[in-house]
Design an enzyme around this catalytic site. Structure first.
Site, PDB file in Angstrom:
ATOM      1  N   TYR A  40       0.819  -1.201   0.000  1.00  0.00           N
ATOM      2  CA  TYR A  40       0.000   0.000   0.000  1.00  0.00           C
ATOM      3  C   TYR A  40       0.859   1.259   0.000  1.00  0.00           C
ATOM      4  O   TYR A  40       1.394   1.679   1.023  1.00  0.00           O
ATOM      5  CB  TYR A  40      -0.940   0.017   1.214  1.00  0.00           C
ATOM      6  N   HIS A  48       0.194 -12.335   1.438  1.00  0.00           N
ATOM      7  CA  HIS A  48      -0.567 -11.368   0.644  1.00  0.00           C
ATOM      8  C   HIS A  48      -0.707 -11.882  -0.781  1.00  0.00           C
ATOM      9  O   HIS A  48       0.282 -12.037  -1.500  1.00  0.00           O
ATOM     10  CB  HIS A  48       0.144 -10.016   0.646  1.00  0.00           C
TER      11      HIS A  48
END
Length: 307
Positions: free
Chosen positions: A43, A127
């Site tokens: 992010y 992830h």
């Protein structure tokens, strides 16, 4: 069920935000009683982790829970430009390198701790393991299990939009939690077929993220141009969301209120994780979470073939 804050927006998802904007989002979440915060190196190429750590630095560490993720290492690059191709309005100072090896996982956690300014994280997740499933499950997960045994993290699991790979993680590994993004929402529920029953049987907690399907369910009345899966919403899904919004209005509630409430109807879901563009949106989401739709909504949606 509890409410968590997804922190992709702290990494300038879609558009730039100031450090003050990011701090205001976290402060609003704290004031609303939110104590779970989810971030990732992906992010904003680490910006989300840095901002989240700074915003929580003066909060009592025992009072909040942080999750971050492994699988993408950040390597310096001299390419220049921006990161908008990956969805974040930040300078492209680093590139993401897939790495689910033991060394890669341990380095990823070490780097995340440095960005967060912490000595531990509470939850570490593989992830998007669907991109390299064998490496993620055979090397990445055992590396997380080592870190759990060492006390560096308290709980481990995986986060993904792919319900099938999360079902594999539950069946083949020993996760504490999984995060399913966008696959158990008011609009679509593929996770209900195998993933949620598997989690319930194994005692694995489920974090429901992406409940607005990237934005399509975030407004009272859907409109053309709202995103779905980080792109333009297809016409058929826009029509379906509009029909659901109409039924919500008939029952005195709204589309985003129903989207927030829907996942918690399944006992496997422990937490609903919501992102927010602003402090005001955090306050809106928390208020909707605290005032769920009437029970009559759900059979009405089912009866019209919308759920």
């Amino acid at each position: 069920m509890r409410l968590g804050l997804g922190c992709a927006q702290l990494g300038n998802l879609y558009r730039e935000r100031t450090d003050d904007d990011a701090r205001a989002i976290v402060d609003a979440a704290w004031d609303a009683g939110i104590r779970y915060f989810d971030t990732a190196p992906h992010y904003g190429i680490g910006l989300s982790e840095r901002r989240l750590g700074a915003a929580l630095r003066d909060r009592p560490r025992a009072q909040y829970t942080i999750s971050t993720k492994v699988g993408r290492l950040l390597e310096p690059t001299g390419e220049g430009g921006d990161d908008l191709a990956d969805g974040f309005a930040v300078p492209r100072t680093h590139r993401r390198v897939w790495d689910f090896t033991r060394d890669g996982v341990r380095r990823s956690i070490e780097d995340s701790l440095a960005r967060l300014g912490l000595d531990r994280v509470d939850i570490a997740l593989l992830h998007d393991p669907e991109h390299h499933p064998e490496e993620a499950l055979r090397q990445g997960f055992p590396a997380l299990a080592e870190l759990r045994a060492e006390g560096v993290v308290r709980a481990i699991g995986a986060g993904s939009k792919d319900a099938a790979v999360l079902t594999r993680v539950v069946a083949e590994c020993t996760p504490d939690v999984v995060m399913v993004a966008g696959r158990f929402t008011l609009l679509e529920q593929p996770a209900a077929e195998r993933l949620l029953p598997a989690c319930a049987a194994a005692g694995v907690g489920v974090l429901a993220a992406g409940v607005f399907n990237s934005g399509l369910l975030a407004e009272d009345r859907p409109w053309d141009g709202l995103p779905y899966e980080y792109g333009a919403a297809p016409a058929d899904l826009l029509r379906r969301a509009t029909e659901i919004a109409g039924v919500c209005a008939e029952h005195g509630t709204t589309l985003p209120a129903a989207a927030i409430a829907f996942p918690g109807r399944d006992p496997a879901i422990t937490t609903v994780v919501l992102g927010a563009d602003s402090a005001e949106q955090v306050r809106r989401n928390a208020a909707l979470f605290d005032a769920p739709p009437p029970d009559s909504l759900w059979p009405a949606l089912t009866g019209r073939g919308l759920l």
